[in-house]
Scaffold this motif. Sequence first.
Motif, PDB file in Angstrom:
ATOM      1  N   ASP A 123      12.680  69.672 -37.381  1.00  0.00           N
ATOM      2  CA  ASP A 123      13.642  70.635 -37.923  1.00  0.00           C
ATOM      3  C   ASP A 123      13.882  70.456 -39.425  1.00  0.00           C
ATOM      4  OD1 ASP A 123      14.915  68.201 -37.673  1.00  0.00           O
ATOM      5  OD2 ASP A 123      16.733  68.995 -36.720  1.00  0.00           O
ATOM      6  N   ILE A 124      13.017  69.674 -40.074  1.00  0.00           N
ATOM      7  CA  ILE A 124      13.130  69.469 -41.514  1.00  0.00           C
ATOM      8  C   ILE A 124      11.740  69.508 -42.139  1.00  0.00           C
ATOM      9  CG2 ILE A 124      13.771  67.862 -43.361  1.00  0.00           C
ATOM     10  CD1 ILE A 124      15.904  66.705 -41.472  1.00  0.00           C
ATOM     11  N   GLY A 125      11.598  70.280 -43.212  1.00  0.00           N
ATOM     12  CA  GLY A 125      10.345  70.325 -43.956  1.00  0.00           C
ATOM     13  C   GLY A 125      10.519  69.639 -45.300  1.00  0.00           C
ATOM     14  N   TYR A 126       9.427  69.052 -45.801  1.00  0.00           N
ATOM     15  CA  TYR A 126       9.453  68.396 -47.098  1.00  0.00           C
ATOM     16  C   TYR A 126       8.187  68.769 -47.858  1.00  0.00           C
ATOM     17  CZ  TYR A 126       9.181  64.730 -50.649  1.00  0.00           C
ATOM     18  OH  TYR A 126       9.064  64.065 -51.838  1.00  0.00           O
ATOM     19  N   GLY A 127       8.316  69.088 -49.119  1.00  0.00           N
ATOM     20  CA  GLY A 127       7.154  69.439 -49.925  1.00  0.00           C
ATOM     21  C   GLY A 127       7.591  69.841 -51.313  1.00  0.00           C
ATOM     22  N   LYS A 128       6.651  70.295 -52.123  1.00  0.00           N
ATOM     23  CA  LYS A 128       6.973  70.769 -53.468  1.00  0.00           C
ATOM     24  C   LYS A 128       7.421  72.220 -53.369  1.00  0.00           C
ATOM     25  CE  LYS A 128       4.383  67.524 -56.242  1.00  0.00           C
ATOM     26  NZ  LYS A 128       3.410  67.310 -57.326  1.00  0.00           N
ATOM     27  N   PHE A 129       8.688  72.382 -53.052  1.00  0.00           N
ATOM     28  CA  PHE A 129       9.253  73.705 -52.782  1.00  0.00           C
ATOM     29  C   PHE A 129      10.014  74.303 -53.962  1.00  0.00           C
ATOM     30  CE2 PHE A 129       9.726  71.932 -48.248  1.00  0.00           C
ATOM     31  CZ  PHE A 129       8.491  72.408 -47.866  1.00  0.00           C
ATOM     32  N   PHE A 130      10.583  73.462 -54.823  1.00  0.00           N
ATOM     33  CA  PHE A 130      11.512  73.948 -55.842  1.00  0.00           C
ATOM     34  C   PHE A 130      11.106  73.493 -57.245  1.00  0.00           C
ATOM     35  CE2 PHE A 130      14.145  72.673 -52.051  1.00  0.00           C
ATOM     36  CZ  PHE A 130      14.207  73.939 -51.484  1.00  0.00           C
ATOM     37  N   PHE A 131      10.975  74.433 -58.167  1.00  0.00           N
ATOM     38  CA  PHE A 131      10.658  74.104 -59.560  1.00  0.00           C
ATOM     39  C   PHE A 131       9.391  73.253 -59.672  1.00  0.00           C
ATOM     40  CE2 PHE A 131      15.349  74.374 -59.196  1.00  0.00           C
ATOM     41  CZ  PHE A 131      15.576  75.458 -60.028  1.00  0.00           C
ATOM     42  N   LYS A 132       8.479  73.419 -58.737  1.00  0.00           N
ATOM     43  CA  LYS A 132       7.237  72.634 -58.669  1.00  0.00           C
ATOM     44  C   LYS A 132       7.524  71.156 -58.427  1.00  0.00           C
ATOM     45  CE  LYS A 132       4.748  75.846 -61.669  1.00  0.00           C
ATOM     46  NZ  LYS A 132       3.925  76.011 -62.904  1.00  0.00           N
ATOM     47  N   LYS A 133       8.689  70.890 -57.854  1.00  0.00           N
ATOM     48  CA  LYS A 133       9.103  69.525 -57.534  1.00  0.00           C
ATOM     49  C   LYS A 133       9.402  69.426 -56.041  1.00  0.00           C
ATOM     50  CE  LYS A 133      11.317  69.044 -62.060  1.00  0.00           C
ATOM     51  NZ  LYS A 133      12.607  68.813 -62.768  1.00  0.00           N
ATOM     52  N   SER A 134       9.508  68.213 -55.557  1.00  0.00           N
ATOM     53  CA  SER A 134       9.717  67.999 -54.127  1.00  0.00           C
ATOM     54  C   SER A 134      11.126  68.374 -53.694  1.00  0.00           C
ATOM     55  CB  SER A 134       9.461  66.535 -53.770  1.00  0.00           C
ATOM     56  OG  SER A 134      10.424  65.705 -54.402  1.00  0.00           O
ATOM     57  N   GLY A 135      11.237  68.725 -52.420  1.00  0.00           N
ATOM     58  CA  GLY A 135      12.529  69.063 -51.863  1.00  0.00           C
ATOM     59  C   GLY A 135      12.465  69.185 -50.350  1.00  0.00           C
TER      60      GLY A 135
END
Length: 235
Positions: A73-85
């Motif tokens: 139920d949680i995703g992690y990746g480079k989602f915001f401003f080309k940075k991780s989140g």
Amino acid sequence: MNQKVISCYEDFVNALLEAGFSMGGGNSEGIFSLIDWNWNEQPSYETPVKWHTGDPETDPWEWRMRVLDERDDIGYGKFFFKKSGYITREWIPYFLAARRGDMTFEEAYEDGLASNYAKRIYSVVAEYEILPLHAIKELAGFGKEEKSAFDRALTELQMKMYLTMCGKKQKVSSNGEEYGWSSTVFCTTERYWGEEIFKESGKIEKADAIRKITEQVYKLNQEAEQKKIVKFING
């Protein structure tokens, strides 16, 4: 949102599920981060949480992979401003609706909205379903001279929500022995989240998704700038 007392991994997960999304570490863009990079100097309360200790209970660096390995139920990746989140399952449909709607990668590429480098990467990941970083480079034919192009395209695919991180894997030698640092593993967003998520996002209008995320950002950070929020949502 009032600052949550975060003393361990479980505290972090609970706070993240309540927030819905967070920058991975550091809030230099002025949106929201549960744990800042200079966390050791920031909290107004005693906490054993410290970066890069290797302790899976108290090291935020370890939590990135723990949420991918242990939760759905949680995703992690480079989602915001080309940075991780991080983005939780509750909020993924809204970000999908805001950023790609019902457009497939193939449609995005045909419309000129994705680069050829991104196509090379996406094609091999879609074919093999799950691939570690080093294998993607090899199978997609990226040489050392294309490192910058590869990195940009991989970030592009995460920002546009076509690929996402899904864990890590050790490299294996020709003798079958593991060696070196672990390699981040990627899969398509569809594979990670499942068909139901896309059914939900398909029912959400882009304008409604943007409004909903904007409202949540202001709940988390009343001082967030509108210009930054737009970039945060749209990628």
